[in-house]
Write an enzyme that holds these catalytic residues in place. Sequence first.
Site, mmCIF file in Angstrom:
data_model
loop_
_atom_site.group_PDB
_atom_site.id
_atom_site.type_symbol
_atom_site.label_atom_id
_atom_site.label_comp_id
_atom_site.label_asym_id
_atom_site.label_seq_id
_atom_site.Cartn_x
_atom_site.Cartn_y
_atom_site.Cartn_z
ATOM 1 N N ARG A 208 0.567 -1.482 -0.452
ATOM 2 C CA ARG A 208 0.296 -0.374 -0.174
ATOM 3 C C ARG A 208 1.064 1.437 -0.055
ATOM 4 O O ARG A 208 0.080 2.432 0.432
ATOM 5 C CB ARG A 208 -0.553 -0.233 0.935
ATOM 6 C CG ARG A 208 -2.289 -1.361 1.166
ATOM 7 C CD ARG A 208 -2.404 -1.194 0.124
ATOM 8 N NE ARG A 208 -4.068 -2.170 0.443
ATOM 9 C CZ ARG A 208 -4.198 -2.983 -0.794
ATOM 10 N NH1 ARG A 208 -4.288 -2.593 -2.153
ATOM 11 N NH2 ARG A 208 -5.309 -3.177 -1.333
ATOM 12 N N HIS B 13 -6.821 -3.773 3.029
ATOM 13 C CA HIS B 13 -8.573 -2.618 3.874
ATOM 14 C C HIS B 13 -8.462 -2.170 5.295
ATOM 15 O O HIS B 13 -8.989 -3.180 6.418
ATOM 16 C CB HIS B 13 -9.457 -2.806 3.054
ATOM 17 C CG HIS B 13 -9.272 -2.729 1.204
ATOM 18 N ND1 HIS B 13 -8.601 -1.568 1.126
ATOM 19 C CD2 HIS B 13 -9.396 -3.720 0.853
ATOM 20 C CE1 HIS B 13 -8.511 -1.864 -0.626
ATOM 21 N NE2 HIS B 13 -8.965 -3.752 -0.524
ATOM 22 N N ASP C 97 -1.956 -12.883 -2.396
ATOM 23 C CA ASP C 97 -2.272 -11.499 -2.441
ATOM 24 C C ASP C 97 -2.757 -10.446 -1.400
ATOM 25 O O ASP C 97 -4.053 -9.968 -1.368
ATOM 26 C CB ASP C 97 -3.824 -12.147 -3.579
ATOM 27 C CG ASP C 97 -4.563 -10.855 -4.314
ATOM 28 O OD1 ASP C 97 -3.832 -9.579 -3.535
ATOM 29 O OD2 ASP C 97 -5.709 -10.704 -4.361
HETATM 30 ZN ZN LIG Z 1 -3.059 -8.139 -5.598
#
Ligand SMILES: [Zn+2]
Length: 438
Positions: free
Chosen positions: A58, A304, A300
């Site tokens: 991020r 969030h 993955d």
């Molecule tokens: Zn991804």
Amino acid sequence: MLITGAELADGRVRDVRVREGTIAAVDEGLDPVAGERAVDARGRHLLPGAIDVHVHFREPGGSHKETWGTGSRSAAAGGVTTVVDQPNTSPPTVDGAAFDAKESMAAAASYVDYGINGGVTADWDPETLFGRPLFALGEVFLADSTGDMGIDVDLFETALAEAAERDVPVTVHAEDATLFDDAALAGDLGGIGTAATADAWSAYRTAEAEAAAVERAIAAGAESAARVHIAHTSTPEGIDAVADSDATCEVTPHHLFLSRENTQRLGTFGRMNPPLRSEERRSGVFERLRDGDVDIVATDHAPHTVAEKRQPLTDAPSGVPGVETMYPLLLESVRTGELSIERVRDVVATNPASVFGLDRKGRIEEGADADLVLVDLTNPREIEAGALHSRCGWTPFEGWQGVFPELTVVRGEVTYERDPVTGAESFGEPAGKNVRSS
Ligand SMILES: [Zn+2]
């Protein structure tokens, strides 16, 4: 450092000596020398650190969700010693300047080694991007900063050709949006976390959309002689198509362990791309992992915040965290007899190293990087979000059992340690390095 009496994945019990970041010896009857730290590993397993070829840490642009510091601490505490970051940060990693900005953040803050994937958008800059120590082209269908899919076919083929010319692998997010079922999102989806809300995402992003895109990516890869790696394959159909080709694939822990049956509990927290599949497809994916058709397990890891996820289905962003719980969940499957420990070692360490050309990583052999994880297969513990290290503060595996590391070593340095009796934890220094730089 000398680790004595550890069982390796192949069943041999060995002493492992580490010197200057490298595995100096794998032998029997080694004695500690003066000043050397000795770790008594009897009764425990010593495994190569995991290489997670698919994370989203991020930064830049999303540091309220995760940072290189928090993400890599989460990795280290989960036995992951190398991560590969995807390009859909803000700004996206599509040119040399964006690459350099991300690289300097990672170099300053990462507790584990890392690679950086470049992205492909309409305004990507192959010249400056390929001039950097690029790990791969990543998430090619999903590479722009908005997360929209669908760079057009011409651009995809251009990207494959550019990558093939430089022998850089291409990681493809394979879902064909033209095959999504828009009707699944029409009408009243109910409130947050209701069964209707939760399941609609799976109904919308169909299994057929994945299978078709996998086939197309494989064909385009063959045409251009590019090395194609299919990210987060979530269906048996997708895995079988890859198995019949020169391409490789990864599957995620959430597609291995969770299905549409779990979406009632997860609600919008279970929204991710590709979505959770039927229980029948999930077990088909797990069987293919067990039997050898899956090359790699990668997370993955897409954190969030709780507030972001706790929204109506069409507003909640896609993605779940996972970098800290991958190895623990797979090792729990070893403990319960569902997977062999060698298979787990292969999909998290040996295979990612060979698929992506990391010659020094992924194995416990003389001369390899000393990226090591010590685990006690008799001592699982409950996964609790409060005990994990990602900034996002939640996990889809709350309450599951996992076998977590007692010790994680990155190039010979203790990066994470947890006392199995007191639970006290400590971290080393953020000394991660780019695996593509010499
Ligand atoms: Zn991804």
